[in-house]
Design a protein around this motif. Structure first.
Motif, PDB file in Angstrom:
ATOM      1  N   ALA A 277       0.827  -1.211   0.000  1.00  0.00           N
ATOM      2  CA  ALA A 277       0.000   0.000   0.000  1.00  0.00           C
ATOM      3  C   ALA A 277       0.855   1.251   0.000  1.00  0.00           C
ATOM      4  O   ALA A 277       0.556   2.236  -0.692  1.00  0.00           O
ATOM      5  N   PHE A 278       1.953   1.233   0.780  1.00  0.00           N
ATOM      6  CA  PHE A 278       2.827   2.397   0.826  1.00  0.00           C
ATOM      7  C   PHE A 278       3.564   2.597  -0.497  1.00  0.00           C
ATOM      8  O   PHE A 278       3.744   3.730  -0.960  1.00  0.00           O
ATOM      9  N   VAL A 279       4.015   1.497  -1.093  1.00  0.00           N
ATOM     10  CA  VAL A 279       4.647   1.589  -2.418  1.00  0.00           C
ATOM     11  C   VAL A 279       3.653   2.161  -3.426  1.00  0.00           C
ATOM     12  O   VAL A 279       3.987   3.037  -4.247  1.00  0.00           O
ATOM     13  N   ALA A 280       2.408   1.674  -3.361  1.00  0.00           N
ATOM     14  CA  ALA A 280       1.378   2.174  -4.276  1.00  0.00           C
ATOM     15  C   ALA A 280       1.114   3.657  -4.044  1.00  0.00           C
ATOM     16  O   ALA A 280       0.925   4.424  -5.000  1.00  0.00           O
ATOM     17  N   SER A 281       1.106   4.094  -2.775  1.00  0.00           N
ATOM     18  CA  SER A 281       0.902   5.513  -2.469  1.00  0.00           C
ATOM     19  C   SER A 281       1.963   6.368  -3.159  1.00  0.00           C
ATOM     20  O   SER A 281       1.655   7.401  -3.775  1.00  0.00           O
ATOM     21  N   PHE A 282       3.213   5.949  -3.013  1.00  0.00           N
ATOM     22  CA  PHE A 282       4.321   6.686  -3.621  1.00  0.00           C
ATOM     23  C   PHE A 282       4.155   6.771  -5.140  1.00  0.00           C
ATOM     24  O   PHE A 282       4.279   7.854  -5.739  1.00  0.00           O
ATOM     25  N   LEU A 347      -5.615  -2.503  -6.066  1.00  0.00           N
ATOM     26  CA  LEU A 347      -4.336  -1.856  -6.377  1.00  0.00           C
ATOM     27  C   LEU A 347      -3.863  -2.211  -7.784  1.00  0.00           C
ATOM     28  O   LEU A 347      -3.431  -1.340  -8.545  1.00  0.00           O
ATOM     29  N   ALA A 348      -3.955  -3.494  -8.143  1.00  0.00           N
ATOM     30  CA  ALA A 348      -3.532  -3.906  -9.484  1.00  0.00           C
ATOM     31  C   ALA A 348      -4.482  -3.362 -10.547  1.00  0.00           C
ATOM     32  O   ALA A 348      -4.040  -2.914 -11.609  1.00  0.00           O
ATOM     33  N   GLY A 349      -5.786  -3.392 -10.257  1.00  0.00           N
ATOM     34  CA  GLY A 349      -6.751  -2.866 -11.223  1.00  0.00           C
ATOM     35  C   GLY A 349      -6.565  -1.384 -11.471  1.00  0.00           C
ATOM     36  O   GLY A 349      -6.592  -0.917 -12.611  1.00  0.00           O
ATOM     37  N   GLY A 350      -6.358  -0.623 -10.384  1.00  0.00           N
ATOM     38  CA  GLY A 350      -6.127   0.813 -10.542  1.00  0.00           C
ATOM     39  C   GLY A 350      -4.868   1.097 -11.331  1.00  0.00           C
ATOM     40  O   GLY A 350      -4.845   1.979 -12.205  1.00  0.00           O
ATOM     41  N   ALA A 351      -3.791   0.348 -11.042  1.00  0.00           N
ATOM     42  CA  ALA A 351      -2.531   0.539 -11.765  1.00  0.00           C
ATOM     43  C   ALA A 351      -2.695   0.214 -13.238  1.00  0.00           C
ATOM     44  O   ALA A 351      -2.159   0.918 -14.112  1.00  0.00           O
ATOM     45  N   LEU A 453       4.902   5.340 -17.538  1.00  0.00           N
ATOM     46  CA  LEU A 453       4.344   3.982 -17.503  1.00  0.00           C
ATOM     47  C   LEU A 453       5.084   3.089 -16.512  1.00  0.00           C
ATOM     48  O   LEU A 453       4.542   2.074 -16.057  1.00  0.00           O
ATOM     49  N   LEU A 454       6.320   3.449 -16.172  1.00  0.00           N
ATOM     50  CA  LEU A 454       7.069   2.664 -15.195  1.00  0.00           C
ATOM     51  C   LEU A 454       6.423   2.728 -13.803  1.00  0.00           C
ATOM     52  O   LEU A 454       6.573   1.796 -13.008  1.00  0.00           O
ATOM     53  N   PHE A 455       5.701   3.801 -13.513  1.00  0.00           N
ATOM     54  CA  PHE A 455       5.093   3.953 -12.195  1.00  0.00           C
ATOM     55  C   PHE A 455       3.977   2.924 -11.956  1.00  0.00           C
ATOM     56  O   PHE A 455       4.005   2.208 -10.950  1.00  0.00           O
ATOM     57  N   PRO A 456       2.965   2.819 -12.829  1.00  0.00           N
ATOM     58  CA  PRO A 456       1.964   1.759 -12.599  1.00  0.00           C
ATOM     59  C   PRO A 456       2.559   0.365 -12.723  1.00  0.00           C
ATOM     60  O   PRO A 456       2.095  -0.564 -12.051  1.00  0.00           O
ATOM     61  N   LEU A 457       3.586   0.203 -13.555  1.00  0.00           N
ATOM     62  CA  LEU A 457       4.251  -1.099 -13.640  1.00  0.00           C
ATOM     63  C   LEU A 457       4.840  -1.485 -12.289  1.00  0.00           C
ATOM     64  O   LEU A 457       4.777  -2.652 -11.868  1.00  0.00           O
ATOM     65  N   GLY A 458       5.403  -0.519 -11.594  1.00  0.00           N
ATOM     66  CA  GLY A 458       5.955  -0.781 -10.263  1.00  0.00           C
ATOM     67  C   GLY A 458       4.886  -1.256  -9.287  1.00  0.00           C
ATOM     68  O   GLY A 458       5.128  -2.141  -8.455  1.00  0.00           O
ATOM     69  N   ILE A 459       3.679  -0.668  -9.375  1.00  0.00           N
ATOM     70  CA  ILE A 459       2.584  -1.108  -8.503  1.00  0.00           C
ATOM     71  C   ILE A 459       2.207  -2.551  -8.810  1.00  0.00           C
ATOM     72  O   ILE A 459       2.005  -3.366  -7.897  1.00  0.00           O
TER      73      ILE A 459
END
Length: 481
Positions: A277-282, A347-351, A453-459
């Motif tokens: 969740a914290f990684v996703a927040s970032f 989280l995955a769906g949003g990303a 695009l690297l940001f949602p990939l990270g999530i």
């Protein structure tokens, strides 16, 4: 006769209680709206500010970065202050910070005042975390559910107000007049809070980790400064700053493990999906910042230079309305799914939805209608991830850490926004149109969306790893609580 008097008194008490509930929910919605709007009002105005103060892209983006870093500090301190000092003092203090933050650039017409004011506005904007606390304290039963629904609606409206309101204001007013209007709105909101919310005692006697918070913001600022200035300063200086920031960050993390007033309780990271969740927040903060900056600069670039839509701040804001409206739609759905024990899905769906929106913008950002589609997709995915990242820690930590669990995602998200802004600044500052200093080459926007695009990939990677390491652990923990 006595029975009749009691009946009338009961009716008066019932009417008075309803009026009190309406007043509390109304002032909570007002506070949520004006403070949440701050996070979205400066992005569309950056090109205008760049032109007015004759600064480059890097310097202009630091206005946004200062806002994000101030918000990060506020999200750590303000929710905790609500627990350890009288609420009225928190209202008065955060309101004063907001008013001064707006008055600074209104009175002093300079770039430095604008940066300082942005940092103060960011800090004060964390007051958006206060309504849930005082509503839970002063309401009960179904009133709380009603209040939460109103706050969710206010949040969506705040995004629209922040984007469109700022564009409208600067079209018909000067930039300084816009900040005077902001100061007046903050003053009115603070007075309304002091009049409406009853006095109450602090819920805790715990201490605030002020030094740890200052240290956190310091090392993050050093890292972001190194990243954002790499195209301006020598690479040796930037690398040295970056290394120093990372070293300070490692030392800060070590100090937090042994501190009695830790800003973050690192043991929370052991809870299922909390780290994710914290990684996703970032990364959601990085997505939002990158998207807003890329849209704002491209759409407000005069078409005569070979690209751009030649719009003003209001035109950009109108293109971003789907971003705000779809955020409102997905937020409620996301929170319900998290409560049902489906964090990976949200989280995955949003990303994934964010990734689709950014991929669309890689290939389609030359016409206004293309931004309506892209902003809708990014907003839909962003709000789902945002809501999920805030809800997950609340469901897996003990009650005494609820304030910390609420503040951490906000802080991390704002740091992520500053990071996303720094990355886009680095890209847009890497090459300028020949003969026009400070104007990025058109192809850099395509590159910016591609890098984003690297940001949602990270999530997606973080969610996959968490699901593999702890299958079913989040659902099991939810059933125990």
């Amino acid at each position: 006769m006595t029975q009749l008097n009691d009946t009338f008194q009961g009716a008066d008490v019932g009417a008075g209680e309803r009026s009190r509930r309406v007043a509390l929910i109304s002032v909570a919605a007002l506070l949520s709206t004006v403070t949440m709007a701050i996070s979205f009002m400066l992005g569309p105005l950056l090109p205008l500010m760049q032109a007015q103060y004759s600064i480059g892209v890097s310097a202009a983006t630091w206005i946004f970065t200062a806002l994000a870093l101030g918000s990060g500090a506020g999200f750590v301190l303000i929710p905790r202050l609500q627990d350890v000092v009288p609420e009225r003092a928190v209202f008065l203090g955060s309101g004063a910070v907001l008013v001064v933050g707006a008055l600074a650039p209104a009175i002093v017409d300079s770039y430095a005042a604008l940066v300082v004011g942005s940092a103060l506005l960011g800090f004060g904007s964390a007051a958006q975390m206060l309504p849930v606390g005082f509503l839970r304290r002063h309401l009960s039963g179904s009133s709380i559910a009603t209040a939460v629904s109103v706050l969710i609606m206010a949040t969506g409206g705040a995004v629209v107000l922040g984007m469109v309101g700022s564009g409208l204001a600067v079209r018909y007013l000067s930039l300084s007049a816009f900040f005077y209007v902001l100061a007046a709105s903050f003053l009115v909101t603070t007075v309304a809070l002091l009049i409406t919310v009853p006095a109450s005692r602090p819920a805790s006697s715990a201490k605030i980790g002020v030094f740890g918070t200052a240290w956190l913001i310091a090392w993050v600022a050093v890292v972001l400064l190194a990243v954002s200035q790499v195209s301006v300063w020598s690479r040796t200086v930037c690398f040295a700053l970056f290394a120093a920031g990372i070293a300070l960050g490692i030392a800060w993390a070590v100090s937090q493990r042994n501190s009695p007033t830790a800003v973050f309780d690192l043991s929370m990271l052991k809870r299922p999906f909390t780290t994710t969740a914290f990684v996703a927040s970032f990364l959601i903060g990085a997505i939002d910042a990158a998207f807003v900056l890329l849209v704002s600069y491209y759409t407000q670039t005069p078409a005569e230079v070979g690209y751009g839509l030649g719009m003003d701040a209001l035109g950009t804001s109108l293109l971003m309305i789907p971003f705000a409206l779809t955020m409102l739609i997905s937020g409620k759905v996301a929170e319900r799914a998290i409560q049902q024990g489906r964090p990976a899905f949200i989280l995955a769906g949003g990303a994934l939805v964010c990734a689709i929106g950014l991929a669309w913008m890689v290939f389609a950002h030359d016409h206004a209608w293309q931004y309506l589609i892209g902003s809708g997709l990014v907003g839909l995915g962003s709000r789902a991830g945002y809501s999920g990242a805030f809800a997950i820690p609340q469901l897996v930590v003990s009650e005494e850490k609820a304030g910390m669990a609420a503040g951490i995602p906000g802080t991390i998200m704002m740091i992520g926004a500053a990071f996303g802004a720094a990355v886009i600044t680095l890209i847009l500052s890497s090459a300028y149109v020949p003969g026009i200093p400070g104007l990025p080459e058109g192809y850099l926007y395509t590159l910016g969306y591609a890098v984003s695009l690297l940001f949602p990939l990270g999530i997606l990677i973080a969610v996959a790893l968490s699901s593999l390491r702890h299958p079913g652990a989040f659902q099991a923990l939810i059933r125990q609580t």
